[in-house]
Write a protein that holds these residues in place. Structure first.
Motif, short mmCIF file in Angstrom:
data_model
loop_
_atom_site.label_atom_id
_atom_site.label_comp_id
_atom_site.label_asym_id
_atom_site.label_seq_id
_atom_site.Cartn_x
_atom_site.Cartn_y
_atom_site.Cartn_z
N ASN A 131 -16.21 20.03 60.23
CA ASN A 131 -15.99 18.69 59.84
C ASN A 131 -15.72 18.63 58.28
OD1 ASN A 131 -16.18 17.21 62.23
ND2 ASN A 131 -18.30 17.34 62.16
N LEU A 132 -16.14 20.09 57.60
CA LEU A 132 -15.81 19.79 56.26
C LEU A 132 -14.26 19.67 55.64
CD1 LEU A 132 -17.47 20.56 53.75
CD2 LEU A 132 -16.51 23.27 53.97
N ALA A 133 -13.56 19.80 56.35
CA ALA A 133 -12.03 19.47 56.11
C ALA A 133 -11.73 18.09 55.83
CB ALA A 133 -11.08 20.21 56.99
N ASN A 134 -12.64 17.18 56.43
CA ASN A 134 -12.47 15.83 56.34
C ASN A 134 -12.86 15.26 55.13
OD1 ASN A 134 -11.38 15.95 59.04
ND2 ASN A 134 -13.72 15.34 59.91
N PHE A 135 -13.50 15.99 54.14
CA PHE A 135 -14.10 15.52 53.14
C PHE A 135 -13.21 16.04 51.67
CE2 PHE A 135 -17.17 15.33 56.31
CZ PHE A 135 -17.59 14.08 56.13
N ALA A 136 -12.89 15.24 50.82
CA ALA A 136 -12.13 15.69 49.57
C ALA A 136 -12.94 16.66 48.91
CB ALA A 136 -11.63 14.33 48.91
N VAL A 137 -14.24 16.39 48.69
CA VAL A 137 -15.22 17.32 47.73
C VAL A 137 -16.01 18.11 48.72
CG1 VAL A 137 -16.86 17.28 46.12
CG2 VAL A 137 -14.99 15.57 45.77
N GLN A 138 -15.76 19.62 48.69
CA GLN A 138 -16.29 20.32 49.63
C GLN A 138 -17.40 21.15 49.09
OE1 GLN A 138 -13.40 22.68 51.77
NE2 GLN A 138 -12.24 20.69 52.30
N ASP A 139 -17.47 21.15 47.66
CA ASP A 139 -18.91 21.85 47.02
C ASP A 139 -19.03 20.72 46.17
OD1 ASP A 139 -20.28 23.16 44.95
OD2 ASP A 139 -19.09 25.07 45.72
N GLU B 193 -22.46 18.70 56.17
CA GLU B 193 -22.02 19.79 55.80
C GLU B 193 -21.56 19.91 54.34
OE1 GLU B 193 -18.83 20.33 59.30
OE2 GLU B 193 -20.12 18.63 60.03
N GLN B 194 -21.26 18.97 53.71
CA GLN B 194 -21.02 19.14 52.24
C GLN B 194 -22.11 20.00 51.70
OE1 GLN B 194 -19.66 14.90 52.15
NE2 GLN B 194 -18.25 15.78 50.57
N TYR B 195 -23.39 19.24 51.97
CA TYR B 195 -24.59 19.73 51.54
C TYR B 195 -24.91 21.14 51.80
CZ TYR B 195 -29.85 19.24 50.92
OH TYR B 195 -31.27 19.22 50.55
#
Length: 472
Positions: free
Chosen positions: A459-467, A436-438
């Motif tokens: 699930n993107l919100a679960n990751f600190a870096v989204q881009d 999802e980050q990719y």
């Protein structure tokens, strides 16, 4: 006893209708907004079977290379890796010298010689590498994986389920692909666009392109054959006195309403009519494809990417401002004889991508197109004889004129299977970058706003870096 619902029926009906080439839902529950100024296209090159990222991007500093060779001795011997003529000899690897100063902890990496065209693109800052990508619900460490103390993707290491998770963020049976979600957002922003030709697949599997309002349109490597009984003289006989029958059959096939009361029959009629109409429209547009100076390789992937390039060339005739393409090749499930199969596949990948890049440059569109790889999973660092087994995370390529190339993003692991990079001593790589980050990094470039990306990728919100920063 199994049951069939209306949506499943439509998917089956559309698959059977060779004229339609369409899959997915006709319903719309919610949409995602997007900026649709100008033209942009994403091209997913799916490597079916699970590409061995360890045999694609190899460590080439002496310490890491020796440890790497010890992890898969029979496979490396099958490459005759000690020979100075071997593509896996340390001195024959093509060194990667990233510009972005990623922390490789003293390790160096290189590509095998079969990937020379991609190495050239990397050095020309037109291709980036994203390391340790795979399905994730949230970040996970080795300890958390072993203790099952965080949410994990379902059915890891299964071909069908992980293909589906890469394409649709869920296991086999998922109906909405993230490529389709991106297209849903485009249509929500500009409903005047012709949705029929926004998602195009040259591969039978088009779950990736199925959205809530959009569907995939299937073409062959030679473009779409017009489903028209008038022009296809073999139907009903070739003699002219059969023209009347051919015209009546054509008119019948294009009727969206045959007066049926059964809801399944009504939907099947609409699908059939739309398939015949769209097939003819696409074929008419495809007939005006310009002749490229670029020569594509006569391989499966080369032919598919040639069709993608030709379709992009007639985008105005198809009223397409945003397009997502899906192409695929198999052969990567290399449990044995890997040294006999992977080099040829690498050559096919590199040749196809390089020709596609040249065709886009020829059209002046390379800045508007982004090509990326995806696969079921990576493979184990440890060999199992002269092959490898199913893994989890892997490394991928992203190419395009807007890509921040010449850089390595994500994480490049140690070849030590005892390190925290792996689930166990077999060497299944734990992803550091989620699918999802990719995907969201490319979705941002494609035009989705941040709040819409969050809706498209739950699930993107679960990751600190989204881009991840690999797109300009």
């Amino acid at each position: 006893m199994s049951t069939i619902n209306r949506r499943d029926f439509l998917r089956s009906a559309s698959a059977m209708a060779v004229s339609a080439g369409m899959l997915g839902s006709l319903t719309s529950n919610h949409a995602f907004a997007a900026d649709t100024q100008g033209y942009k296209a994403l091209v997913c090159v799916f490597l079916f079977g699970g590409m061995d990222h360890n045999d694609t991007i190899l460590p080439m500093d002496p310490t890491s290379y020796e440890l790497f060779s010890q992890r898969r001795p029979e496979l490396m011997e099958s490459y005759n890796y000690r020979s100075t003529s071997s593509s896996r000899h340390i001195n024959n690897l093509l060194p990667l010298q990233p510009n972005n100063g990623i922390d490789l902890q003293g390790r160096n990496y290189g590509l095998p010689s079969q990937l020379q065209p991609l190495h050239d693109l990397f050095n020309n800052q037109e291709l980036a590498i994203v390391g340790s990508v795979g399905p994730l619900v949230e970040p996970v460490t080795r300890t958390q994986f072993q203790g099952r103390s965080v949410a994990l993707p379902k059915r890891l290491f299964s071909h069908n389920d992980q293909q589906s998770t890469w394409m649709a963020l869920n296991v086999e049976g998922a109906r909405i692909g993230w490529g389709g979600r991106l297209l849903d957002s485009v249509l929500a922003n500009d409903s005047s666009l012709n949705a029929s030709f926004m998602g195009i697949s040259t591969n039978a599997n088009s779950t990736f392109l199925s959205g809530e309002t959009t569907t995939g349109f299937s073409v062959s490597s030679n473009g779409q054959v017009k489903v028209n009984p008038v022009e296809q003289r073999g139907i009903l006989g070739s003699a002219n006195h059969y023209n009347g029958a051919r015209e009546r059959l054509s008119a019948f096939l294009q009727q969206a309403d045959l007066g049926n009361n059964n809801v399944f029959e009504q939907d099947a009629s609409r699908l059939q009519a739309r398939g015949v109409t769209n097939g003819s429209q696409f074929a008419d547009a495809f007939a005006s494809v310009p002749q490229f100076a670029t020569a594509f390789p006569t391989t499966g992937l080369g032919s598919q990417l040639k069709t993608v390039a030709e379709t992009i060339a007639v985008r105005d005739s198809l009223d397409a401002k945003r397009q997502v393409f899906f192409v695929g090749i198999g052969g990567f499930d290399s449990h044995s004889d890997q040294a006999q199969t992977i080099p040829a596949l690498h050559t096919q990948i590199a040749g196809g991508i390089k020709a596609f890049r040249d065709a886009m440059v020829e059209q002046g569109l390379w800045n508007d197109v982004t090509l990326f790889t995806a696969s079921d999973f990576g493979r184990t660092l440890n060999g199992n004889g002269d092959g490898t087994d199913h893994g989890w995370g892997g490394h991928h390529f992203v190419a395009g004129g807007s890509v921040q190339g010449g850089n390595i993003y994500g994480h490049m692991p140690s070849p030590d299977t005892g390190s925290s990079d792996y689930t166990d001593n077999r060497g299944r790589l734990i992803p550091r970058v989620s699918v999802e980050q990719y995907a969201a990094t490319m979705g941002n470039w494609f035009g989705l706003e941040q709040n819409r990306l969050a809706q498209a990728f739950p699930n993107l919100a679960n990751f600190a870096v989204q881009d991840l920063g690999f797109m300009g």
